[in-house]
Write a protein that holds these residues in place. Structure first.
Motif, mmCIF file in Angstrom:
data_model
loop_
_atom_site.group_PDB
_atom_site.id
_atom_site.type_symbol
_atom_site.label_atom_id
_atom_site.label_comp_id
_atom_site.label_asym_id
_atom_site.label_seq_id
_atom_site.Cartn_x
_atom_site.Cartn_y
_atom_site.Cartn_z
ATOM 1 N N TYR A 36 0.737 -0.800 0.241
ATOM 2 C CA TYR A 36 -0.383 0.218 -0.280
ATOM 3 C C TYR A 36 0.902 0.958 -0.061
ATOM 4 C CZ TYR A 36 -4.047 -2.659 0.785
ATOM 5 O OH TYR A 36 -4.967 -3.358 0.383
ATOM 6 N N GLU A 37 2.243 0.982 0.497
ATOM 7 C CA GLU A 37 3.003 2.540 0.008
ATOM 8 C C GLU A 37 4.083 2.858 -1.071
ATOM 9 O OE1 GLU A 37 4.710 2.884 4.522
ATOM 10 O OE2 GLU A 37 5.452 4.758 3.304
ATOM 11 N N HIS A 74 5.191 2.234 6.579
ATOM 12 C CA HIS A 74 3.676 1.572 7.136
ATOM 13 C C HIS A 74 3.214 0.925 6.221
ATOM 14 C CE1 HIS A 74 4.596 6.324 7.323
ATOM 15 N NE2 HIS A 74 3.947 5.804 8.840
ATOM 16 N N ALA A 75 3.623 0.056 5.628
ATOM 17 C CA ALA A 75 2.890 -0.873 4.336
ATOM 18 C C ALA A 75 2.191 -1.941 5.360
ATOM 19 C CB ALA A 75 3.893 -1.542 3.785
ATOM 20 N N GLY A 76 3.094 -2.383 6.458
ATOM 21 C CA GLY A 76 2.447 -3.988 6.965
ATOM 22 C C GLY A 76 1.283 -2.825 7.244
ATOM 23 N N VAL A 77 2.097 -2.381 8.571
ATOM 24 C CA VAL A 77 -0.125 -1.686 8.996
ATOM 25 C C VAL A 77 -1.344 -1.501 8.487
ATOM 26 C CG1 VAL A 77 0.916 0.629 9.303
ATOM 27 C CG2 VAL A 77 -0.639 -0.685 11.347
ATOM 28 N N ALA A 78 -0.689 -0.526 7.376
ATOM 29 C CA ALA A 78 -2.061 -0.361 5.898
ATOM 30 C C ALA A 78 -2.608 -1.712 5.279
ATOM 31 C CB ALA A 78 -1.006 0.095 5.402
ATOM 32 N N ALA A 79 -1.748 -2.919 5.424
ATOM 33 C CA ALA A 79 -1.849 -4.181 5.103
ATOM 34 C C ALA A 79 -3.030 -4.468 5.984
ATOM 35 C CB ALA A 79 -1.375 -5.779 4.662
ATOM 36 N N GLN A 102 -2.353 7.346 -0.694
ATOM 37 C CA GLN A 102 -0.523 6.861 -0.136
ATOM 38 C C GLN A 102 0.033 7.883 0.769
ATOM 39 O OE1 GLN A 102 1.122 5.183 -3.735
ATOM 40 N NE2 GLN A 102 1.044 3.594 -2.683
ATOM 41 N N ASP A 103 0.046 8.783 1.225
ATOM 42 C CA ASP A 103 0.742 9.568 2.018
ATOM 43 C C ASP A 103 0.065 10.039 2.897
ATOM 44 O OD1 ASP A 103 2.117 10.394 -0.313
ATOM 45 O OD2 ASP A 103 0.989 12.533 -0.823
#
Lengths: 184, 163
Positions: A36-37, A74-79, A102-103
């Protein structure tokens, strides 16, 4: 060793476990492994939407997580947020918001998105910090590694890795090609 | 490009040439010191390639998977130790990057993966068993991240053989 490095195939078949849009018996299944990032995934997001629109019911789109946490904090928590939304039946609503923002992927932002799409917020917050969804994201990642995902986004068209440009024209052509092949 | 015998990538079944290289300003990594467990050698052309498709970042993310085979991974390029340090810091890498820097490319040459034209290592993977024998090798197109599936497949096969 019989390892075909040239056309890696999806190691984990699409199943009921997946988040999918479009009919299960569609001529073409497009699987994306995404982060996601990742800005390239952000660029591919409208491309996929356009392809879905063009293909209609002849396409099933599946999204799987492949967060590169090392470079995208932040990619992990967004997923996990998308998976937590899925637990309340709103995976795609969250998925879209994440790619459209994405920001803003800090936990406070994710909380806002959860409210915006009408999730039960206490449950969402608890789910976000629970191990279950982190594990689920990790499972996606492992399956991706086994399938030859080598960066994000990586697409598979009917289980075969797509190695071309991730722009609308070439990706659409490849998807249409797969649909034609299916007809023959 | 010419491909002479000595330029060919070492194949499965070959004993992996030992090396002892700097891995950062005050560390070294040798193949001998890793004996007794599988070793993954990932030769790559240069530190700091584009982020999202970054091969070393992908392997960093895959360390848990490699650990399940008790395998160690070492990245190798001709970049100097300080460059490796800056790169590793930037990408938060948790595995050693060896500098095939002096004499330049010596180890890459020994493995048959030195690019004379560019003066860098080629992009190549080796999976070496606990006894120091190469069990799988792969030369990747220079601009393509070969991913981890080949490595994991080789580790699987080694595990099956051992079982």
């Amino acid at each position: 060793m019989k390892l075909d490095q040239h056309a890696p195939r999806l190691a984990v078949p699409v199943s009921a476990r997946d988040h999918a849009q479009g009919p299960a018996d569609a001529a073409v299944t497009l699987v994306e492994y995404g982060d996601y990032e990742c800005p390239y995934c952000g660029k591919a997001y409208p491309v996929v939407k356009a392809i879905q629109q063009r293909m209609g019911d002849s396409l099933r789109f599946v999204f799987r997580n492949f967060p590169i946490n090392t470079v995208h904090e932040h990619a992990g928590v967004a997923a996990q947020a998308a998976e937590a939304a899925a637990a309340q039946g709103k995976f795609w609503e969250m998925h879209d918001l994440l790619y459209e923002n994405q920001d803003g992927l800090a936990e406070v932002d994710l909380h806002q998105y959860a409210l915006k799409i009408g999730l039960e917020i206490y449950r969402f917050d608890a789910d976000l910090s629970s191990e279950i969804f982190a594990r689920r994201v990790r499972e996606d990642f492992r399956g991706g590694l086994r399938s030859g995902v080598n960066g994000t986004p990586t697409f598979f068209i009917n289980a075969v890795r797509y190695n071309g440009e991730k722009e609308l024209d070439p990706l659409l052509a490849a998807v249409q090609g797969a649909a034609e092949e299916k007809k023959e | 490009m010419t491909s002479t015998q000595e330029n060919d990538i070492l194949a499965a079944g070959t004993r992996a040439p030992d090396f002892d290289l700097p891995a950062g300003p005050d560390q070294r990594v040798s193949l001998r010191s890793l004996r007794g467990r599988p070793v993954i050698l990932a030769f790559y052309p240069a530190d700091f390639s584009p982020v999202c498709g970054d091969q070393m970042a992908l392997y960093n993310e895959s360390l848990e998977e490699f650990a399940e085979y008790d395998a160690h991974i070492v990245g190798v390029s001709v970049d100097g130790p300080w460059c490796h340090l800056a790169y590793a810091k930037d990408r938060k890498l948790k595995f050693p990057l060896a500098s095939d820097f002096e004499p330049k490319g010596e180890v890459s040459r020994a493995y048959g993966v030195y690019d004379e034209k560019w003066g860098t290592s080629k992009r190549a993977l080796f999976v070496i068993d606990a006894e120091g024998i190469i069990r799988w090798s792969y030369l990747s197109p220079i601009d393509e991240n070969p991913g981890a599936h080949g490595i994991l497949g080789a580790l699987d096969e080694m595990k099956e053989h051992a079982a």
